[in-house]
Write a protein that holds these residues in place. Structure first.
Motif, PDB file in Angstrom:
ATOM      1  N   THR A  99       7.028  12.291   0.479  1.00  0.00           N
ATOM      2  CA  THR A  99       8.393  11.872   0.824  1.00  0.00           C
ATOM      3  C   THR A  99       8.577  11.532   2.306  1.00  0.00           C
ATOM      4  O   THR A  99       9.690  11.251   2.732  1.00  0.00           O
ATOM      5  CB  THR A  99       9.405  12.986   0.459  1.00  0.00           C
ATOM      6  N   ASP A 100       7.494  11.562   3.080  1.00  0.00           N
ATOM      7  CA  ASP A 100       7.634  11.408   4.536  1.00  0.00           C
ATOM      8  C   ASP A 100       7.372   9.993   5.045  1.00  0.00           C
ATOM      9  O   ASP A 100       7.398   9.763   6.251  1.00  0.00           O
ATOM     10  CB  ASP A 100       6.659  12.348   5.265  1.00  0.00           C
ATOM     11  N   TRP A 101       7.108   9.036   4.134  1.00  0.00           N
ATOM     12  CA  TRP A 101       6.600   7.753   4.610  1.00  0.00           C
ATOM     13  C   TRP A 101       7.416   6.547   4.161  1.00  0.00           C
ATOM     14  O   TRP A 101       6.880   5.475   3.907  1.00  0.00           O
ATOM     15  CB  TRP A 101       5.134   7.598   4.215  1.00  0.00           C
ATOM     16  N   GLY A 102       8.729   6.703   4.101  1.00  0.00           N
ATOM     17  CA  GLY A 102       9.579   5.532   3.910  1.00  0.00           C
ATOM     18  C   GLY A 102       9.482   4.608   5.120  1.00  0.00           C
ATOM     19  O   GLY A 102       9.170   5.048   6.235  1.00  0.00           O
ATOM     20  N   TYR A 130       0.840  -1.204   0.000  1.00  0.00           N
ATOM     21  CA  TYR A 130       0.000   0.000   0.000  1.00  0.00           C
ATOM     22  C   TYR A 130       0.881   1.262   0.000  1.00  0.00           C
ATOM     23  O   TYR A 130       0.602   2.237  -0.706  1.00  0.00           O
ATOM     24  CB  TYR A 130      -0.905   0.020   1.227  1.00  0.00           C
ATOM     25  N   THR A 131       1.926   1.243   0.813  1.00  0.00           N
ATOM     26  CA  THR A 131       2.790   2.420   0.932  1.00  0.00           C
ATOM     27  C   THR A 131       3.545   2.676  -0.364  1.00  0.00           C
ATOM     28  O   THR A 131       3.697   3.826  -0.803  1.00  0.00           O
ATOM     29  CB  THR A 131       3.759   2.241   2.115  1.00  0.00           C
ATOM     30  N   ALA A 141      -1.855   8.851   3.416  1.00  0.00           N
ATOM     31  CA  ALA A 141      -3.216   8.845   2.845  1.00  0.00           C
ATOM     32  C   ALA A 141      -3.462   7.497   2.160  1.00  0.00           C
ATOM     33  O   ALA A 141      -3.699   7.426   0.948  1.00  0.00           O
ATOM     34  CB  ALA A 141      -3.378   9.999   1.871  1.00  0.00           C
ATOM     35  N   TRP A 142      -3.404   6.428   2.942  1.00  0.00           N
ATOM     36  CA  TRP A 142      -3.556   5.086   2.382  1.00  0.00           C
ATOM     37  C   TRP A 142      -4.929   4.897   1.724  1.00  0.00           C
ATOM     38  O   TRP A 142      -5.082   4.030   0.874  1.00  0.00           O
ATOM     39  CB  TRP A 142      -3.365   4.031   3.463  1.00  0.00           C
ATOM     40  N   GLU A 143      -5.909   5.712   2.113  1.00  0.00           N
ATOM     41  CA  GLU A 143      -7.236   5.572   1.508  1.00  0.00           C
ATOM     42  C   GLU A 143      -7.208   5.879   0.009  1.00  0.00           C
ATOM     43  O   GLU A 143      -8.077   5.418  -0.741  1.00  0.00           O
ATOM     44  CB  GLU A 143      -8.264   6.464   2.212  1.00  0.00           C
ATOM     45  N   THR A 144      -6.205   6.605  -0.452  1.00  0.00           N
ATOM     46  CA  THR A 144      -6.113   6.923  -1.882  1.00  0.00           C
ATOM     47  C   THR A 144      -5.633   5.725  -2.700  1.00  0.00           C
ATOM     48  O   THR A 144      -5.692   5.757  -3.939  1.00  0.00           O
ATOM     49  CB  THR A 144      -5.168   8.118  -2.131  1.00  0.00           C
ATOM     50  N   GLU A 200      -9.089   2.029  11.911  1.00  0.00           N
ATOM     51  CA  GLU A 200      -9.668   3.138  12.678  1.00  0.00           C
ATOM     52  C   GLU A 200      -8.804   4.376  12.482  1.00  0.00           C
ATOM     53  O   GLU A 200      -7.578   4.307  12.577  1.00  0.00           O
ATOM     54  CB  GLU A 200      -9.723   2.775  14.172  1.00  0.00           C
ATOM     55  N   ASP A 201      -9.437   5.486  12.216  1.00  0.00           N
ATOM     56  CA  ASP A 201      -8.685   6.704  11.913  1.00  0.00           C
ATOM     57  C   ASP A 201      -8.288   7.403  13.210  1.00  0.00           C
ATOM     58  O   ASP A 201      -8.880   8.414  13.609  1.00  0.00           O
ATOM     59  CB  ASP A 201      -9.523   7.625  11.022  1.00  0.00           C
ATOM     60  N   ASP A 202      -7.259   6.859  13.857  1.00  0.00           N
ATOM     61  CA  ASP A 202      -6.806   7.372  15.156  1.00  0.00           C
ATOM     62  C   ASP A 202      -5.276   7.416  15.154  1.00  0.00           C
ATOM     63  O   ASP A 202      -4.619   6.578  15.763  1.00  0.00           O
ATOM     64  CB  ASP A 202      -7.340   6.485  16.281  1.00  0.00           C
ATOM     65  N   PHE A 203      -4.730   8.393  14.427  1.00  0.00           N
ATOM     66  CA  PHE A 203      -3.275   8.524  14.278  1.00  0.00           C
ATOM     67  C   PHE A 203      -2.843   9.846  14.887  1.00  0.00           C
ATOM     68  O   PHE A 203      -3.070  10.915  14.310  1.00  0.00           O
ATOM     69  CB  PHE A 203      -2.885   8.428  12.798  1.00  0.00           C
TER      70      PHE A 203
END
Length: 499
Positions: free
Chosen positions: A60-63, A49-50, A280-283, A271-274
């Protein structure tokens, strides 16, 4: 034969002529996620997903930094290190075709036993917003009998005495969060991706139990600064075989020491609790919801339990892969009856879910002849899986005075499986943290079937329930006297309802 190209960063341009590769600049990525447990499932799921998300080069923030936690994770660590974190994902479609791509989301990798301090520092990095986990059901150190954290575990005792050189996830998380607090940094999200109902709640409860003993002054800070979202994860990911590695070489010319194979189906409900932000994995197909419980209960009770049903029965039949077991008409009928008569009444209303379609899709997925999921893999650590996947159905059905005959049969079959060979004399390879205890009680059960239910860390007080014990004893004796095949036919007979 194609020219063989070793998978690594410098060869990506050449490999991209054969299969899709990352289009983003991996060297520009910050590590926003530390993931503990970089096995096949993580690499087919969260990392996939990532990787899809990172195709947008503005992100660029999610390696991901993958952490190999245990000594036996040496091979996966060395493989990722040699391949610059790259690996090939091979999706085995229902028609037998393979969809392949190189995944590049894992840009850093650490071997915890080699340098515990480096892992703690990485988890405490201000760039890291999420620490995610695939540590298996048994990794949460939960005792089914006491329903509490198991402080008797020697590894936990080691961590309490050696906080700077931990061996368990709890020791690492505690020290990393302590550093964040001491340095005045923000908290982070701890995200379980394991097959446990309320996995976020379980992660929090077990960690807080440990922290209250190891670093009690840290508890209030964690309550305020760390979130633990629940999530439901789903993608069948069998162990990679030597044939998979060789086929990749022959068809695409890629020398990948550890590709990942998986089914086309994937699902991630979160659950959207971050507390510190999230990708934005929903994309790219993930689903964010307020309450994940109905989804995970459905998946654990049907897909994961279904896997255990097929695995245990398939092993006793002499099969080696899940699709072989699923293609047996009697085993398939058994599973349909179990899902329809025993699981479905416990699920309640699942808003927005067509349960009948979901169950039919499971039968199709289990029967995918190209996946070849090994029964040995599915049956591994069954002592940790059964309390999570099957026993909640048993308890609910007992409470509702519903049928538990097929569930009791599975537990009886598990007792016989735990003897270490099937009725044809074939040795079964049992990989379980409780292998010795299981075998001891399985042997005792040959004279007294209920001896197996005395394993309280698995079965709790189930041995005291007369209804369950009666059904279990009948199933056990039927299997012993008539063999597994006739016993499955017998229990299926006269049952009209299925999925």
């Amino acid at each position: 034969m194609k020219n063989i190209i070793k998978l690594n960063q410098k060869n990506l341009a050449e490999i991209s002529k054969e299969i899709p590769t990352p289009t983003y600049n991996r060297s520009q990525l910050k590590t926003g996620i530390v993931h503990v447990g970089i096995g096949g499932f993580h690499r087919a799921h969260e990392a996939f997903y990532t990787d899809q998300l990172l195709q947008d080069e503005s992100i660029t923030d999610w390696g991901i930094c993958g952490v190999a936690l245990l000594d036996f994770d040496t091979k996966i660590y060395n493989t990722l290190k040699e391949q610059d974190g790259l690996y090939t994902l091979i999706i085995k479609e229902l028609d037998g075709t393979h969809t392949k791509r190189v995944i590049g989301a894992i840009t850093d990798y650490l071997f915890a036993p080699e340098n515990p301090g480096k892992v703690i520092e990485k988890m405490a990095s201000p760039d890291v917003k999420i620490i995610s986990l695939t540590i298996t059901e048994g990794g949460y150190n939960y005792n089914e009998a006491t329903q509490e954290f198991d402080f008797s575990n020697p590894l936990i005792q080691h961590d309490l005495k050696n906080p700077q050189a931990p061996k368990t996830i709890f020791g690492y998380l505690t020290q990393a969060l302590k550093l964040r607090k001491e340095r005045g940094l923000k908290g982070c999200t701890i995200q379980s991706c394991d097959n446990i109902q309320g996995n976020g709640h379980m992660a929090k409860r077990m960690l807080m139990s440990y922290v209250q003993t190891a670093e009690p002054e840290l508890t209030d800070w964690i309550e305020t600064n760390v979130s633990f979202p629940n999530a439901m994860v789903d993608r069948i990911t069998p162990a990679t075989s030597a044939l998979d590695i060789e086929t990749l070489k022959q068809t695409s010319g890629i020398d990948d020491a550890w590709p990942v194979v998986c089914e086309p189906f994937k699902q991630w409900v979160i659950e959207d609790d971050f507390i510190a932000g999230r990708p934005a994995w929903e994309t790219v197909g993930a689903q964010f919801v307020k309450d994940v419980v109905p989804y995970e209960k459905m998946k654990l009770s049907l897909l994961n339990a279904g896997h255990s049903v097929l695995g245990i029965l398939g092993a006793l039949y002499g099969y080696s892969t899940i699709d072989e077991a699923a293609s047996n008409a009697d085993i398939s009928s058994f599973l349909r009856i179990y899902m329809g008569n025993e699981v479905t009444p416990t699920l309640g209303d699942l808003e927005g879910v067509n349960l009948k379609n979901y169950k039919f899709s499971l039968i199709q997925r289990f029967g995918n002849t190209y996946i070849k999921d090994q029964i040995e893999r599915i049956c591994s650590q069954s002592s940790a899986k059964i309390p999570i996947f099957i026993l909640p159905t048993v308890y609910k059905q007992l409470e509702q005075k519903g049928s538990i005959n097929h569930a009791a049969f599975i537990i009886a079959a598990f007792a016989i499986y735990s003897l270490g060979q099937n009725e044809f004399g074939t040795q079964l390879i049992i990989k379980d943290a409780m292998e010795a205890e299981l075998n001891e009680k399985a042997i005792a059960s040959q004279n007294n079937p209920t001896a197996f239910l005395e394993l309280e860390s698995i079965f709790g007080t189930l041995k005291n329930d007369e209804t369950f014990v009666k059904a279990y004893n009948e199933a056990y004796l039927n299997i012993v006297q008539n063999g597994i095949e006739k016993s499955v036919k017998d229990i299926n007979s006269n049952v009209l309802n299925d999925i």
